[in-house]
Design a protein around this motif. Structure first.
Motif, PDB file in Angstrom:
ATOM      1  N   ARG A 161     -15.717 -10.667  20.851  1.00  0.00           N
ATOM      2  CA  ARG A 161     -16.639  -9.917  20.007  1.00  0.00           C
ATOM      3  C   ARG A 161     -16.097  -8.538  19.642  1.00  0.00           C
ATOM      4  NH1 ARG A 161     -20.829  -6.667  22.242  1.00  0.00           N
ATOM      5  NH2 ARG A 161     -20.414  -6.060  24.384  1.00  0.00           N
ATOM      6  N   LYS A 162     -15.343  -7.916  20.541  1.00  0.00           N
ATOM      7  CA  LYS A 162     -14.800  -6.592  20.238  1.00  0.00           C
ATOM      8  C   LYS A 162     -13.572  -6.673  19.331  1.00  0.00           C
ATOM      9  CE  LYS A 162     -16.792  -3.879  23.909  1.00  0.00           C
ATOM     10  NZ  LYS A 162     -16.608  -2.730  24.812  1.00  0.00           N
ATOM     11  N   LEU A 163     -12.808  -7.754  19.439  1.00  0.00           N
ATOM     12  CA  LEU A 163     -11.675  -7.939  18.523  1.00  0.00           C
ATOM     13  C   LEU A 163     -12.155  -8.088  17.082  1.00  0.00           C
ATOM     14  CD1 LEU A 163      -9.165 -10.314  20.376  1.00  0.00           C
ATOM     15  CD2 LEU A 163      -8.708  -8.008  19.482  1.00  0.00           C
ATOM     16  N   ILE A 164     -13.250  -8.800  16.889  1.00  0.00           N
ATOM     17  CA  ILE A 164     -13.801  -8.969  15.541  1.00  0.00           C
ATOM     18  C   ILE A 164     -14.206  -7.625  14.957  1.00  0.00           C
ATOM     19  CG2 ILE A 164     -15.691  -9.976  14.193  1.00  0.00           C
ATOM     20  CD1 ILE A 164     -15.676 -12.332  16.122  1.00  0.00           C
ATOM     21  N   VAL A 165     -14.823  -6.784  15.776  1.00  0.00           N
ATOM     22  CA  VAL A 165     -15.221  -5.450  15.312  1.00  0.00           C
ATOM     23  C   VAL A 165     -13.994  -4.621  14.963  1.00  0.00           C
ATOM     24  CG1 VAL A 165     -16.308  -3.272  15.993  1.00  0.00           C
ATOM     25  CG2 VAL A 165     -17.397  -5.444  16.571  1.00  0.00           C
ATOM     26  N   VAL A 166     -12.948  -4.724  15.769  1.00  0.00           N
ATOM     27  CA  VAL A 166     -11.713  -3.983  15.488  1.00  0.00           C
ATOM     28  C   VAL A 166     -11.130  -4.409  14.143  1.00  0.00           C
ATOM     29  CG1 VAL A 166      -9.311  -3.682  16.188  1.00  0.00           C
ATOM     30  CG2 VAL A 166     -11.143  -3.520  17.893  1.00  0.00           C
ATOM     31  N   MET A 167     -11.168  -5.713  13.851  1.00  0.00           N
ATOM     32  CA  MET A 167     -10.605  -6.222  12.599  1.00  0.00           C
ATOM     33  C   MET A 167     -11.461  -5.868  11.386  1.00  0.00           C
ATOM     34  SD  MET A 167      -9.021  -9.973  13.611  1.00  0.00           S
ATOM     35  CE  MET A 167     -10.541 -10.602  14.334  1.00  0.00           C
ATOM     36  N   LEU A 168     -12.788  -5.819  11.575  1.00  0.00           N
ATOM     37  CA  LEU A 168     -13.689  -5.580  10.444  1.00  0.00           C
ATOM     38  C   LEU A 168     -14.177  -4.138  10.357  1.00  0.00           C
ATOM     39  CD1 LEU A 168     -15.892  -8.807  10.571  1.00  0.00           C
ATOM     40  CD2 LEU A 168     -13.893  -8.349   9.154  1.00  0.00           C
ATOM     41  N   SER A 169     -13.852  -3.329  11.366  1.00  0.00           N
ATOM     42  CA  SER A 169     -14.250  -1.921  11.487  1.00  0.00           C
ATOM     43  C   SER A 169     -15.647  -1.783  12.059  1.00  0.00           C
ATOM     44  CB  SER A 169     -14.163  -1.171  10.145  1.00  0.00           C
ATOM     45  OG  SER A 169     -15.229  -1.514   9.302  1.00  0.00           O
ATOM     46  N   LYS A 170     -15.899  -0.607  12.641  1.00  0.00           N
ATOM     47  CA  LYS A 170     -17.162  -0.353  13.329  1.00  0.00           C
ATOM     48  C   LYS A 170     -18.242   0.090  12.343  1.00  0.00           C
ATOM     49  CE  LYS A 170     -15.026   0.869  17.759  1.00  0.00           C
ATOM     50  NZ  LYS A 170     -14.909   1.902  18.816  1.00  0.00           N
ATOM     51  N   ASN A 171     -18.701  -0.864  11.571  1.00  0.00           N
ATOM     52  CA  ASN A 171     -19.808  -0.590  10.653  1.00  0.00           C
ATOM     53  C   ASN A 171     -20.852  -1.690  10.796  1.00  0.00           C
ATOM     54  OD1 ASN A 171     -18.810  -2.834   9.190  1.00  0.00           O
ATOM     55  ND2 ASN A 171     -17.470  -1.492   7.984  1.00  0.00           N
ATOM     56  N   GLU A 172     -21.903  -1.611   9.998  1.00  0.00           N
ATOM     57  CA  GLU A 172     -22.995  -2.558  10.121  1.00  0.00           C
ATOM     58  C   GLU A 172     -22.542  -3.991   9.911  1.00  0.00           C
ATOM     59  OE1 GLU A 172     -27.697  -2.787   8.745  1.00  0.00           O
ATOM     60  OE2 GLU A 172     -26.299  -1.442   7.754  1.00  0.00           O
ATOM     61  N   LEU A 173     -21.685  -4.212   8.916  1.00  0.00           N
ATOM     62  CA  LEU A 173     -21.196  -5.565   8.635  1.00  0.00           C
ATOM     63  C   LEU A 173     -20.304  -6.070   9.758  1.00  0.00           C
ATOM     64  CD1 LEU A 173     -20.920  -7.973   6.743  1.00  0.00           C
ATOM     65  CD2 LEU A 173     -18.999  -6.796   5.625  1.00  0.00           C
ATOM     66  N   GLY A 174     -19.461  -5.196  10.290  1.00  0.00           N
ATOM     67  CA  GLY A 174     -18.556  -5.600  11.360  1.00  0.00           C
ATOM     68  C   GLY A 174     -19.297  -6.023  12.612  1.00  0.00           C
ATOM     69  N   TYR A 175     -20.275  -5.226  13.007  1.00  0.00           N
ATOM     70  CA  TYR A 175     -21.056  -5.557  14.204  1.00  0.00           C
ATOM     71  C   TYR A 175     -21.896  -6.820  14.005  1.00  0.00           C
ATOM     72  CZ  TYR A 175     -19.922  -1.148  16.550  1.00  0.00           C
ATOM     73  OH  TYR A 175     -19.270  -0.126  17.183  1.00  0.00           O
ATOM     74  N   LEU A 176     -22.498  -6.948  12.818  1.00  0.00           N
ATOM     75  CA  LEU A 176     -23.338  -8.116  12.551  1.00  0.00           C
ATOM     76  C   LEU A 176     -22.507  -9.391  12.512  1.00  0.00           C
ATOM     77  CD1 LEU A 176     -26.146  -9.194  11.918  1.00  0.00           C
ATOM     78  CD2 LEU A 176     -25.686  -8.792   9.483  1.00  0.00           C
TER      79      LEU A 176
END
Length: 348
Positions: A297-312
């Motif tokens: 789950r944290k790798l996905i956030v790293v790839m998509l950036s720490k924003n609303e879309l990335g976390y969702l």
């Protein structure tokens, strides 16, 4: 037990473990602060829908434990002995895996950021407290491998199962209802919440299948969703903790009926190769999904950036990505180290 019921329990167990993954895929309030949509989605999926997952596991466990006891207490003792290998040994291994994996992540450079917390402070405590934290309670009501509280409580219930067998045999629903009332007292060291669902499943063995069909399913779905939505948007309307168990029962009835409506009586799990394979690794996923799920789950956030879309996106996809990865890992583990795999999973 019919093959249809066996398949049904296996598929519902897989669905439940996915919801458990959703519960543990949620981000903390400080991580998604101000992200209203993310907060609502997490509350609905993990909090409202996911609250049925663990009770369903206990109901299934209780049902299977009391299903076949042809020799009465002798059969109960036999099941207790069997559970040493299928519950206690995997529990010990799962607890040690969590701590060992945490230590590995702490000493490897650049990877600690993918963990929520470090296990290293644990080793500054006295040996007795270390063992207590690893295998029973780390101070928050759960062992260090927090997801294993379910298995810990199940082991305690099985260890005292002769008592519950005798009481359930003579008191039946009176015992179940009494245990339900005791869950609201929150008595320390006695897992009445787990015990209620376990005994509920055990008593269902005596109930003939007189399920109400599609009409009952639709009714329970509507009521369950209505109450869930009301609770989601009006959390202070009433003390929702008082009606938590009745709402979960509605959810379980809904899940049970949805299966029949969607798959039908002619469904055979053996005819669906990939689904049948995934169902074989439910317990494996449960034992080892923490802290490894954190990395996904944290790798996905790293790839998509720490924003609303990335976390969702991370929250919605992590359970499915992890499930696929875990099934493949389980297949490799079972193929190349079959004996070790059988010990780790209790032969499941």
């Amino acid at each position: 037990m019919t093959q249809y019921l066996s398949d049904k329990l296996r598929i519902l167990s897989l669905i439940s473990i996915v919801f458990v993954l959703y519960i543990h895929s949620g981000f903390h309030a400080d991580e998604i602060e101000g992200m209203v949509m993310n907060d609502r989605v997490q509350d609905f999926v993990s909090g409202m829908m996911g609250r049925c997952a663990v009770p369903l596991f206990y109901v299934i466990s209780g049902y299977l434990f009391f299903l076949k006891v042809p020799e009465g207490m002798k059969s109960i003792y036999g099941k207790m002995r069997k559970r040493v290998g299928t519950l206690v040994v995997p529990y010990i291994i799962g607890c040690l895996f969590f701590v060992g994996f945490g230590v590995l992540m702490a000493v490897l450079p650049g990877v600690s950021k993918y963990m929520n917390s470090s296990v290293m402070p644990l080793f500054s405590k006295p040996i007795g407290e270390i063992l207590r934290s690893i295998f029973y309670d780390a101070g928050n009501g759960s062992p260090c491998a927090f997801q294993l509280w379910f298995l810990r409580d199940l082991i305690l219930i099985v260890a005292t199962s002769p008592l519950w067998y005798l009481l359930l045999k003579h008191l039946r629903w009176i015992l179940v209802v009494t245990c339900l009332g005791l869950t609201y007292l929150h008595i320390q060291f006695i897992p009445f919440f787990a015990l209620f669902w376990f005994l509920f499943g055990g008593q269902l063995v005596q109930v003939k299948n007189k399920y109400g069909g599609a009409s009952l399913t639709v009714f329970t779905i509507v009521v369950f969703l209505f109450l869930s939505v009301v609770q989601l948007f009006m959390p202070d309307m009433i003390d929702w903790e008082l009606v938590k168990i009745p709402i979960i029962i509605l959810g379980l009835i809904s899940i049970w009926g949805i299966y029949d409506m969607v798959l039908g009586k002619d469904f055979k799990l053996s005819e669906h190769r990939w689904l049948a394979t995934a169902c074989q690794f439910t317990f494996f996923i449960y034992l080892f999904h923490e802290p490894t799920l954190n990395i996904v789950r944290k790798l996905i956030v790293v790839m998509l950036s720490k924003n609303e879309l990335g976390y969702l996106t991370s929250y919605l996809l992590s359970p499915w990505i992890f499930t696929v990865c875990a099934v493949f890992a389980g297949l490799l583990f079972r193929r190349y180290l079959p004996r070790v795999y059988n010990v780790c999973t209790g032969g499941r």
